[in-house]
Design a protein around this motif. Sequence first.
Motif, mmCIF file in Angstrom:
data_model
loop_
_atom_site.group_PDB
_atom_site.id
_atom_site.type_symbol
_atom_site.label_atom_id
_atom_site.label_comp_id
_atom_site.label_asym_id
_atom_site.label_seq_id
_atom_site.Cartn_x
_atom_site.Cartn_y
_atom_site.Cartn_z
ATOM 1 N N TYR A 245 -5.230 -24.119 -23.022
ATOM 2 C CA TYR A 245 -5.800 -23.639 -21.759
ATOM 3 C C TYR A 245 -7.140 -22.919 -21.903
ATOM 4 O O TYR A 245 -7.942 -22.894 -20.978
ATOM 5 C CB TYR A 245 -4.795 -22.735 -21.033
ATOM 6 C CG TYR A 245 -4.405 -21.510 -21.806
ATOM 7 C CD1 TYR A 245 -5.042 -20.296 -21.598
ATOM 8 C CD2 TYR A 245 -3.407 -21.556 -22.770
ATOM 9 C CE1 TYR A 245 -4.704 -19.178 -22.311
ATOM 10 C CE2 TYR A 245 -3.066 -20.446 -23.499
ATOM 11 C CZ TYR A 245 -3.710 -19.256 -23.270
ATOM 12 O OH TYR A 245 -3.368 -18.160 -24.002
ATOM 13 N N LEU A 246 -7.403 -22.334 -23.073
ATOM 14 C CA LEU A 246 -8.663 -21.610 -23.270
ATOM 15 C C LEU A 246 -9.854 -22.562 -23.419
ATOM 16 O O LEU A 246 -11.002 -22.149 -23.347
ATOM 17 C CB LEU A 246 -8.574 -20.707 -24.497
ATOM 18 C CG LEU A 246 -7.626 -19.507 -24.397
ATOM 19 C CD1 LEU A 246 -7.613 -18.736 -25.704
ATOM 20 C CD2 LEU A 246 -8.009 -18.590 -23.250
ATOM 21 N N SER B 83 -4.496 -27.737 -14.697
ATOM 22 C CA SER B 83 -4.818 -26.500 -15.404
ATOM 23 C C SER B 83 -3.815 -25.421 -15.017
ATOM 24 O O SER B 83 -3.501 -25.255 -13.840
ATOM 25 C CB SER B 83 -6.241 -26.060 -15.039
ATOM 26 O OG SER B 83 -6.527 -24.797 -15.606
ATOM 27 N N LEU B 84 -3.319 -24.678 -16.009
ATOM 28 C CA LEU B 84 -2.319 -23.633 -15.765
ATOM 29 C C LEU B 84 -2.918 -22.226 -15.773
ATOM 30 O O LEU B 84 -2.249 -21.278 -15.378
ATOM 31 C CB LEU B 84 -1.204 -23.709 -16.815
ATOM 32 C CG LEU B 84 -0.458 -25.041 -16.923
ATOM 33 C CD1 LEU B 84 0.567 -24.968 -18.046
ATOM 34 C CD2 LEU B 84 0.221 -25.402 -15.611
ATOM 35 N N ASN C 23 -15.013 -9.325 -26.323
ATOM 36 C CA ASN C 23 -14.443 -10.478 -25.621
ATOM 37 C C ASN C 23 -13.510 -11.303 -26.499
ATOM 38 O O ASN C 23 -13.172 -12.434 -26.163
ATOM 39 C CB ASN C 23 -15.562 -11.377 -25.060
ATOM 40 C CG ASN C 23 -15.047 -12.256 -23.924
ATOM 41 O OD1 ASN C 23 -14.234 -11.817 -23.119
ATOM 42 N ND2 ASN C 23 -15.495 -13.498 -23.873
ATOM 43 N N ILE C 24 -13.097 -10.760 -27.632
ATOM 44 C CA ILE C 24 -12.130 -11.455 -28.484
ATOM 45 C C ILE C 24 -10.875 -11.744 -27.663
ATOM 46 O O ILE C 24 -10.359 -10.862 -26.976
ATOM 47 C CB ILE C 24 -11.773 -10.596 -29.721
ATOM 48 C CG1 ILE C 24 -13.012 -10.372 -30.590
ATOM 49 C CG2 ILE C 24 -10.670 -11.261 -30.546
ATOM 50 C CD1 ILE C 24 -12.820 -9.339 -31.686
ATOM 51 N N GLN C 25 -10.380 -12.993 -27.720
ATOM 52 C CA GLN C 25 -9.183 -13.408 -26.988
ATOM 53 C C GLN C 25 -9.251 -13.041 -25.496
ATOM 54 O O GLN C 25 -8.287 -12.572 -24.910
ATOM 55 C CB GLN C 25 -7.925 -12.817 -27.627
ATOM 56 C CG GLN C 25 -7.700 -13.297 -29.055
ATOM 57 C CD GLN C 25 -6.384 -12.835 -29.637
ATOM 58 O OE1 GLN C 25 -5.334 -13.272 -29.219
ATOM 59 N NE2 GLN C 25 -6.434 -11.941 -30.621
ATOM 60 N N LYS C 26 -10.432 -13.219 -24.928
ATOM 61 C CA LYS C 26 -10.660 -13.025 -23.491
ATOM 62 C C LYS C 26 -10.718 -11.562 -23.048
ATOM 63 O O LYS C 26 -10.974 -11.266 -21.892
ATOM 64 C CB LYS C 26 -9.601 -13.764 -22.653
ATOM 65 C CG LYS C 26 -9.698 -15.271 -22.688
ATOM 66 C CD LYS C 26 -10.854 -15.766 -21.870
ATOM 67 C CE LYS C 26 -10.927 -17.277 -21.855
ATOM 68 N NZ LYS C 26 -12.054 -17.765 -21.041
ATOM 69 N N ALA D 192 -2.178 -29.502 -28.739
ATOM 70 C CA ALA D 192 -0.911 -29.207 -29.429
ATOM 71 C C ALA D 192 -1.005 -27.837 -30.102
ATOM 72 O O ALA D 192 -0.611 -27.663 -31.242
ATOM 73 C CB ALA D 192 -0.605 -30.293 -30.456
ATOM 74 N N ALA D 193 -1.560 -26.882 -29.374
ATOM 75 C CA ALA D 193 -1.724 -25.524 -29.902
ATOM 76 C C ALA D 193 -0.362 -24.890 -30.189
ATOM 77 O O ALA D 193 0.642 -25.272 -29.587
ATOM 78 C CB ALA D 193 -2.493 -24.669 -28.899
ATOM 79 N N ARG D 194 -0.351 -23.905 -31.076
ATOM 80 C CA ARG D 194 0.914 -23.263 -31.450
ATOM 81 C C ARG D 194 1.594 -22.605 -30.252
ATOM 82 O O ARG D 194 2.809 -22.469 -30.209
ATOM 83 C CB ARG D 194 0.689 -22.231 -32.548
ATOM 84 C CG ARG D 194 -0.166 -21.034 -32.138
ATOM 85 C CD ARG D 194 -0.594 -20.223 -33.348
ATOM 86 N NE ARG D 194 -1.352 -19.035 -32.986
ATOM 87 C CZ ARG D 194 -2.656 -19.050 -32.704
ATOM 88 N NH1 ARG D 194 -3.302 -20.186 -32.687
ATOM 89 N NH2 ARG D 194 -3.291 -17.927 -32.421
#
Length: 276
Positions: A237-238, A259-260, A108-111, A179-181
């Motif tokens: 968003y995560l 939410s996007l 489940n790494i990175q969804k 303010a994520a990258r």
Amino acid sequence: KRGIKTLVSFFNLKIVRKIKKNYPKAKIITCFNTFAHAENMREIMFGVKEIIDENGVFVFECQYLNDIYKKKILGTFFHEHMYHHSVTSLYNFFKSFDLDLFHVQKTNIQKGSIIGFVCKKNKFKISNDVRNFLKLEKKNGDNQFSKLTNFQKYILMQKKKSQSILKKFNKKIIGGYGAARSGPTLALNFGVAKYLRMLFDDHSLKKNKYTPLRGLFVHPTKKVLKYKPDVMVVLAYLHLKKILKKNIRYISNGGKFLSLYPEVILINKKNYKKFI
């Protein structure tokens, strides 16, 4: 510092020659959270083949195309991944080097990612897991170009929906939470950047500084109740569930979150409990 000899370099044929000259062949080579970022994949695999032991195993992790489609994981593109892999594409890729993708497992790494195990040809038996992945992808049409264009249509539809909602808040205060990258790319792709007046984030390297996104100032999240934006677009968003739990007071006072992901939806005091 821990006694592990470390070469500070990109993995290419030049560094492979140095490794071959100074070290024995490797029984295990790992490549986690980098496989999708590498532009020179063929050079990397030539290098791996040069320095791996005859019975060695190459282990890698990458995001899985089926999960990207199924869960609408747009963020993988924002993280500057060069490639998005199916087991079919990987199986064929390694085959061209006389290597076998002999085992695959989900994580489940990175969804939604896979961990793959690769060996020299015929050194290990190809597992049923690999064969099952290949059958499933063929059945789902994951390797058809139409699947990608359908994903694009979905994203464009969500973009229209987000702009339609934000237009109703014209001349009101609209903030961005996180303010994520990948936040600026997300905001620009969804056409919401032009509506944002401020950002909120608690990361020590980000708060009280300016972001590349239109030079907006990043406030600590404790100031949400001071500025009371009419609506906040969730750019991290995560972490939607965590963000909502932290800002129940803001929501109870009439604040709203847009939410996007995985679909555009306006969250307010009437419906927020469904998302926590």
